[in-house]
Every structure is written in structure tokens, then in C-alpha cells.
Write a protein that holds these residues in place. Structure first.
Motif, PDB file in Angstrom:
ATOM      1  N   PHE A 301       0.797  -1.222   0.000  1.00  0.00           N
ATOM      2  CA  PHE A 301       0.000   0.000   0.000  1.00  0.00           C
ATOM      3  C   PHE A 301       0.837   1.283   0.000  1.00  0.00           C
ATOM      4  N   PRO A 302       1.884   1.406   0.840  1.00  0.00           N
ATOM      5  CA  PRO A 302       2.688   2.638   0.788  1.00  0.00           C
ATOM      6  C   PRO A 302       3.304   2.883  -0.590  1.00  0.00           C
ATOM      7  N   THR A 303       3.800   1.839  -1.237  1.00  0.00           N
ATOM      8  CA  THR A 303       4.387   1.991  -2.567  1.00  0.00           C
ATOM      9  C   THR A 303       3.322   2.331  -3.603  1.00  0.00           C
ATOM     10  N   LEU A 304       2.127   1.721  -3.477  1.00  0.00           N
ATOM     11  CA  LEU A 304       1.041   2.042  -4.394  1.00  0.00           C
ATOM     12  C   LEU A 304       0.662   3.517  -4.297  1.00  0.00           C
ATOM     13  N   LEU A 305       0.527   4.012  -3.081  1.00  0.00           N
ATOM     14  CA  LEU A 305       0.170   5.419  -2.908  1.00  0.00           C
ATOM     15  C   LEU A 305       1.242   6.330  -3.490  1.00  0.00           C
ATOM     16  N   LYS A 306       2.498   5.988  -3.249  1.00  0.00           N
ATOM     17  CA  LYS A 306       3.612   6.808  -3.744  1.00  0.00           C
ATOM     18  C   LYS A 306       3.670   6.792  -5.264  1.00  0.00           C
ATOM     19  N   GLY A 307       3.418   5.618  -5.852  1.00  0.00           N
ATOM     20  CA  GLY A 307       3.518   5.503  -7.304  1.00  0.00           C
ATOM     21  C   GLY A 307       2.303   6.021  -8.039  1.00  0.00           C
ATOM     22  N   GLN A 308       1.105   5.799  -7.515  1.00  0.00           N
ATOM     23  CA  GLN A 308      -0.118   6.177  -8.219  1.00  0.00           C
ATOM     24  C   GLN A 308      -0.535   7.615  -7.941  1.00  0.00           C
ATOM     25  N   PHE A 309      -0.229   8.120  -6.747  1.00  0.00           N
ATOM     26  CA  PHE A 309      -0.638   9.476  -6.380  1.00  0.00           C
ATOM     27  C   PHE A 309       0.548  10.213  -5.751  1.00  0.00           C
ATOM     28  N   PRO A 310       1.581  10.502  -6.550  1.00  0.00           N
ATOM     29  CA  PRO A 310       2.780  11.159  -6.001  1.00  0.00           C
ATOM     30  C   PRO A 310       2.502  12.554  -5.470  1.00  0.00           C
ATOM     31  N   GLU A 311       1.402  13.142  -5.894  1.00  0.00           N
ATOM     32  CA  GLU A 311       1.095  14.498  -5.419  1.00  0.00           C
ATOM     33  C   GLU A 311       0.608  14.509  -3.973  1.00  0.00           C
ATOM     34  N   VAL A 312       0.225  13.357  -3.446  1.00  0.00           N
ATOM     35  CA  VAL A 312      -0.246  13.264  -2.061  1.00  0.00           C
ATOM     36  C   VAL A 312       0.966  13.072  -1.153  1.00  0.00           C
ATOM     37  N   THR A 313       1.209  14.022  -0.301  1.00  0.00           N
ATOM     38  CA  THR A 313       2.401  13.972   0.550  1.00  0.00           C
ATOM     39  C   THR A 313       2.099  13.519   1.973  1.00  0.00           C
ATOM     40  N   MET A 314       0.827  13.371   2.326  1.00  0.00           N
ATOM     41  CA  MET A 314       0.474  12.931   3.680  1.00  0.00           C
ATOM     42  C   MET A 314       0.880  11.470   3.889  1.00  0.00           C
ATOM     43  N   SER A 315       1.357  11.157   5.091  1.00  0.00           N
ATOM     44  CA  SER A 315       1.721   9.783   5.431  1.00  0.00           C
ATOM     45  C   SER A 315       0.497   9.076   6.010  1.00  0.00           C
ATOM     46  N   ILE A 316      -0.303   8.487   5.131  1.00  0.00           N
ATOM     47  CA  ILE A 316      -1.558   7.872   5.571  1.00  0.00           C
ATOM     48  C   ILE A 316      -1.606   6.381   5.248  1.00  0.00           C
ATOM     49  N   ALA A 317      -0.507   5.832   4.765  1.00  0.00           N
ATOM     50  CA  ALA A 317      -0.520   4.417   4.383  1.00  0.00           C
ATOM     51  C   ALA A 317      -0.835   3.504   5.563  1.00  0.00           C
ATOM     52  N   PHE A 318      -0.530   3.951   6.778  1.00  0.00           N
ATOM     53  CA  PHE A 318      -0.760   3.115   7.968  1.00  0.00           C
ATOM     54  C   PHE A 318      -2.236   2.844   8.218  1.00  0.00           C
ATOM     55  N   LEU A 319      -3.126   3.652   7.643  1.00  0.00           N
ATOM     56  CA  LEU A 319      -4.552   3.506   7.913  1.00  0.00           C
ATOM     57  C   LEU A 319      -5.074   2.138   7.477  1.00  0.00           C
ATOM     58  N   GLY A 320      -4.558   1.621   6.371  1.00  0.00           N
ATOM     59  CA  GLY A 320      -5.023   0.330   5.883  1.00  0.00           C
ATOM     60  C   GLY A 320      -4.776  -0.782   6.889  1.00  0.00           C
ATOM     61  N   ALA A 321      -3.528  -0.910   7.343  1.00  0.00           N
ATOM     62  CA  ALA A 321      -3.197  -1.948   8.318  1.00  0.00           C
ATOM     63  C   ALA A 321      -3.916  -1.711   9.638  1.00  0.00           C
ATOM     64  N   LEU A 322      -4.140  -0.453   9.995  1.00  0.00           N
ATOM     65  CA  LEU A 322      -4.812  -0.137  11.253  1.00  0.00           C
ATOM     66  C   LEU A 322      -6.256  -0.632  11.254  1.00  0.00           C
ATOM     67  N   VAL A 323      -7.021  -0.278  10.217  1.00  0.00           N
ATOM     68  CA  VAL A 323      -8.432  -0.682  10.208  1.00  0.00           C
ATOM     69  C   VAL A 323      -8.562  -2.189  10.007  1.00  0.00           C
ATOM     70  N   GLY A 324      -7.629  -2.795   9.268  1.00  0.00           N
ATOM     71  CA  GLY A 324      -7.662  -4.244   9.105  1.00  0.00           C
ATOM     72  C   GLY A 324      -7.406  -4.974  10.407  1.00  0.00           C
ATOM     73  N   SER A 325      -6.488  -4.444  11.225  1.00  0.00           N
ATOM     74  CA  SER A 325      -6.186  -5.064  12.516  1.00  0.00           C
ATOM     75  C   SER A 325      -7.366  -4.946  13.471  1.00  0.00           C
ATOM     76  N   VAL A 326      -7.969  -3.768  13.505  1.00  0.00           N
ATOM     77  CA  VAL A 326      -9.086  -3.537  14.411  1.00  0.00           C
ATOM     78  C   VAL A 326     -10.294  -4.380  14.019  1.00  0.00           C
ATOM     79  N   ALA A 327     -10.456  -4.636  12.718  1.00  0.00           N
ATOM     80  CA  ALA A 327     -11.629  -5.376  12.239  1.00  0.00           C
ATOM     81  C   ALA A 327     -11.543  -6.864  12.514  1.00  0.00           C
ATOM     82  N   ARG A 328     -10.357  -7.384  12.815  1.00  0.00           N
ATOM     83  CA  ARG A 328     -10.219  -8.829  13.005  1.00  0.00           C
ATOM     84  C   ARG A 328     -11.087  -9.353  14.158  1.00  0.00           C
ATOM     85  N   PRO A 329     -11.037  -8.753  15.349  1.00  0.00           N
ATOM     86  CA  PRO A 329     -11.931  -9.249  16.411  1.00  0.00           C
ATOM     87  C   PRO A 329     -13.403  -9.120  16.040  1.00  0.00           C
ATOM     88  N   LEU A 330     -13.752  -8.070  15.286  1.00  0.00           N
ATOM     89  CA  LEU A 330     -15.143  -7.901  14.851  1.00  0.00           C
ATOM     90  C   LEU A 330     -15.587  -9.076  13.993  1.00  0.00           C
TER      91      LEU A 330
END
Length: 479
Positions: A301-330
Motif C-alpha cells: 500500500f505505501p508503494t502504491l500510494l507513492k507511485g499512483q498518487f505522487p502528489e499526495v504527501t500525507m503519510s496515511i498508508a498506515f490507515l489500511g493496516a490499522l483498520v484491518g487489525s481492528v476489524a479482526r476481532p469484529l
């Protein structure tokens, strides 16, 4: 994740009338009154030996559990979560370092970048089964010390390798492979904690342990971009160095406060019992779709964001792993209510829909919809991870042909958990490599995403046909 294929041999524990302690060293101080030789209330007694070995451990003995066992188990669980959290963070370290390599002066192709992302998952998945047997062989506390110190190898090697842009791709690949030891840590940690808890509380304990590990992926993707730019310019070596004191701390804490259980015994026959059942391989195939997607997309995901949307400079790649981890107990909770099969099928449907949405977002170069699509995808992978693990014991309880009694079925289920956990982790290798091939042949990742959509549909259909269809071997049984 890989779940323990080992069971405590409680019948080997001595039946003592009181707790004795032959370890009066200072590293026992302050852990429990029992360590000072206080008598147990009732039930099987515990004996403490040098090296923090405990004899007579039986979490199913309710008196022992109430008087001393619960406190000891919770202490070991807390420290295990910390060590496993670091293991997952190191395992995912290259996922966030790779997008920064071009800015650090490295001249690498897209294919080479995806290789650096994929190889830690390949090594980590391969190490999961042997790591499971390390706990009974060396002791849970002892192996936690060793496995924490092993994290120094990939972190120090990374700090050395990224300081010189002329470092060869082969060297970078070898250093990235070392990060796989972090993935192996998950299996040994889960095996260790399984020995400490009674069956009635094991699910919750292992769930907390797993969630703590998965969150390490999100944490490293959040923290590394901040740390490497904290000084003057890009200091990529800090991505590795930041984990050195944490790994040492984990080893010290394990040495000071964790325990070894003398009656923790491995049962390699569980693998053989599971390997003979076709359900093991069907579930492993399904788990590639859920856990493999979580690991694979988290890494890419971090590489995809960097390659597909280089204009986005925010470090938000962690959100994917975060919501996936939280959803596991659910996912596990929903599976308890509605059945693991139903939740897994819905998860695959949502994953397919999220992937299709991501494809059209890429075509429109729309960052917001692309991010939203992937976050939905990550949530579904996390929920699917929980629901598949809910399916496994039910499958072997009601439909494991050849298992003549409940004990044999339970052994096969334990083996299936371990095999599926290892096989599923290979998805962390397959997805980045699929993106690399797609980019090389078509110039985009869209072809790879369409293949993934097709696989999700196949996996959902397989899940329904084998475990949900009324005409299947399970009939109307809720799996």
C-alpha cells in the motif's frame, strides 16, 4: 496468523501439596507472592526453578488458576504482545522503507522495489512452522529473548545498507529477507501464550496477542515517515536504528519477567493429522484470500500510494493496516453469531467490491475514492481473518472424515490452524509480485487487481459450495 500446534502435557506435572521455590535470585522479586514460597490455596501446586522454569502448570485447574495462574498468565501475555508487536513492525519495515529509496538516491526498477516488499513475507511465512516448535524446545521465555534479539539483525543491517546508494540490489534483497524473522515471531508467540491459558479463556488471550502483533504493521507505517525526516534531510537509516533499543528492551523484559513452562510439549503429529484432510488445504486456500490479502496489501500500500498518487504527501498508508487489525476481532464476533462461513463469504464479496472500486478510482485518478476503496477492502480482510479462524474448529468438529474421536479431531484442527496460518502468509509475497508483473506487462496494476477480484469470487464460491451449500457434507450445520 499461525496458531499453536502444541498442547500442554498437564498429566506430567507433579502433584505437590504446596508451592516450593528453588529460585531465590533477585530476578524473581516482585512477580508474585508464590515466588517467595507462599502456599497455594488448593489444587495442583507450582514449583519454581532457576531460569524462571515453572513445574506443575495446569491452567485447567481452577484453584491454581485463581490463586496464581491468572496473574502469571497475564504478565506473560502482556510482555508477549509487546515482543510480537515489534516482530510485526520489523516484518513490515521494508514496506515503508521501499517507497523512500528513490529519494535516498537508489536507482531501482519497479520490479526490484516490489521484490524488496515481497521477500520478507516469503521468509516470514516459511519460518512460521519451525518457530512454532521453538517454544517447547527452548522455553517460551527463553525463545522470546532470542527472537527479540534476532530482530537486531534486520534492523542493524537495514541501517547499514540504506546509507550507501551504491549498495547492490542483491545486497538489499538479502537484508530485506532478514526482516522475515519478525514474521516468524508471531507463530512462536501464539504457541507460547496457548500454553498459559485454559481453553475457556484461550480464544480471548490469543485474540489479544494477534491484534497486538497486527497493529505493529500500522505502527511502523505511521512512525517511520516521521522519524526519518526528524533531523536534517532524509535519514533512512533511522528506520532501522529506532527499533534497536526497543528490541533490547523486549529481550530484557522477557528475561526479567517472563516464564518457561516445563510441561509445554510439542505434538508434530498434529501436522500429519491435518495434512491428510482435504479441509486443511481448502481452508488454507481461503485464508490466502483473507490474511494473505491483509499482509500483501499492507506491504504494497505505501508503494502504491507513492507511485499512483505522487502528489499526495500525507503519510496515511498506515490507515489500511490499522483498520484491518481492528476489524479482526469484529469478524470473530460476527462469526460467533452468524457462522464463520457466512461472514467469510460476505467478506470476500466486500473485498471484491472494494477492489473493483479501486480499479475505477485509478482510472479516474481520484485519490479520495481510491483510499476509501482500499480502507473498505482492509476492513473486509480483517473481518475475514477472524471468521476463517472461527470456521476451522467447527469444520473439524463436524466434518473431518477419518477422525474417530473428538481428541483426534481437535488435534487435526490444531494442525490446520498452523498450516493455514503459514500458507495464508504467502499472500504477502504473491500480491506484491503480482503488482510487479502487471506493471511490467501492462504499465499499471489494474490487471493484477482484476485477477485478485476473480480469485475472491472463486474463494467465495468455494467457501459456499463446501461449507454452506445445503447439499454439501455439512448440510444445515452452521460452520
Amino acid at each position: 496468523m499461525a496458531t499453536p500446534l502444541v498442547t500442554p502435557a498437564a498429566d506430567q506435572a507433579p502433584a505437590l501439596s504446596s508451592v516450593t521455590s528453588t529460585d531465590t535470585s533477585t530476578d524473581r522479586a516482585g512477580t508474585s507472592p508464590l515466588h517467595a514460597g507462599a502456599p497455594a490455596a488448593t489444587g495442583r501446586a507450582l514449583t519454581f526453578r532457576p531460569g524462571r522454569w515453572i513445574d506443575g502448570w495446569d491452567p485447567e485447574d481452577r484453584a491454581q488458576w485463581a490463586s496464581a495462574g491468572r496473574a502469571i498468565a497475564r504478565r506473560n501475555l502482556g510482555l508477549s504482545v509487546f515482543a510480537e508487536f515489534l516482530g510485526f513492525a520489523v516484518w513490515a519495515l521494508w514496506s515503508i522503507v521501499v517507497p523512500q529509496l528513490p529519494a535516498a538516491g537508489f536507482d531501482l526498477t519497479v520490479d526490484q522495489l516490489f521484490w524488496l516488499i515481497a521477500v520478507p513475507s516469503l521468509v516470514g511465512a516459511t519460518l512460521r512452522i519451525p518457530y512454532t516448535f521453538a517454544v517447547p524446545l527452548f522455553g517460551g521465555r527463553n525463545w522470546t529473548i532470542v527472537s527479540a534479539l534476532l530482530l537486531l539483525l534486520p534492523t542493524l543491517a537495514l541501517a547499514w545498507a540504506v546509507q550507501d546508494p551504491t549498495t547492490s540490489f542483491g545486497t538489499l534483497l538479502a537484508v530485506a529477507a532478514l526482516a522475515g524473522v519478525g514474521g516468524g515471531n508471531f507463530a512462536s508467540s501464539m504457541a507460547n501464550i496457548s500454553f498459559f491459558y485454559p481453553e475457556r479463556e484461550k480464544g480471548r488471550a490469543l485474540g489479544l496477542n494477534a491484534a497486538g502483533g497486527n497493529l505493529g504493521t500500522a505502527a511502523v507505517q505511521f512512525a517511520v515517515p516521521i522519524v526519518i525526516v526528524a533531523g536534517a534531510g532524509l535519514q533512512l537509516e533511522l528506520a532501522g536504528l529506532m527499533f534497536v533499543p526497543l528490541a533490547v528492551l523486549a529481550a530484557v523484559l522477557a528475561w526479567r519477567a517472563m516464564d518457561n513452562l516445563s510441561n509445554a510439549k510439542a505434538d508434530p503429529r498434529a501436522y500429519g493429522a491435518a495434512a491428510r484432510h482435504p479441509h486443511t488445504w481448502i481452508i488454507s486456500f481461503i485464508y490466502i484470500g483473507t490474511f494473505g490479502s491483509f499482509i500483501g496489501f499492507s506491504g504494497a500500500f505505501p508503494t502504491l500510494l507513492k507511485g499512483q498518487f505522487p502528489e499526495v504527501t500525507m503519510s496515511i498508508a498506515f490507515l489500511g493496516a490499522l483498520v484491518g487489525s481492528v476489524a479482526r476481532p469484529l469478524g470473530g464476533m460476527l462469526a460467533d453469531r452468524w457462522g464463520g462461513t457466512r461472514v467469510t463469504i460476505v467478506a470476500f464479496a466486500v473485498m471484491a467490491a472494494g477492489t473493483v472500486s479501486a480499479i475505477f478510482s485509478l482510472r479516474a485518478h481520484a485519490f479520495g475514492p481510491f483510499l476509501a476503496s482500499f480502507l473498505v477492502l482492509f476492513v473486509a480482510t480483517g473481518a475475514g481473518n477472524g471468521s476463517v479462524y472461527r470456521m476451522i474448529p467447527a469444520v473439524f468438529r463436524f466434518g473431518a472424515s477419518g477422525a474417530t474421536d473428538l481428541a483426534a479431531r481437535a488435534k487435526a484442527a490444531a494442525g490446520c490452524l498452523g498450516i493455514a496460518g503459514a500458507v495464508g502468509a504467502f499472500g504477502g509475497f504473491l500480491i506484491p509480485r503480482g503488482f510487479a508483473v502487471s506493471t511490467s506487462l501492462t504499465g499499471t496494476i489494474q490487471a493484477a487487481l482484476w485477477v485478485i477480484v476473480g480469485l475472491y469470487l472463486v474463494m467465495a464460491t468455494t467457501t459456499w459450495a463446501v461449507y454452506q451449500r445445503r447439499g454439501s457434507a455439512f448440510g444445515t450445520t452452521v460452520i
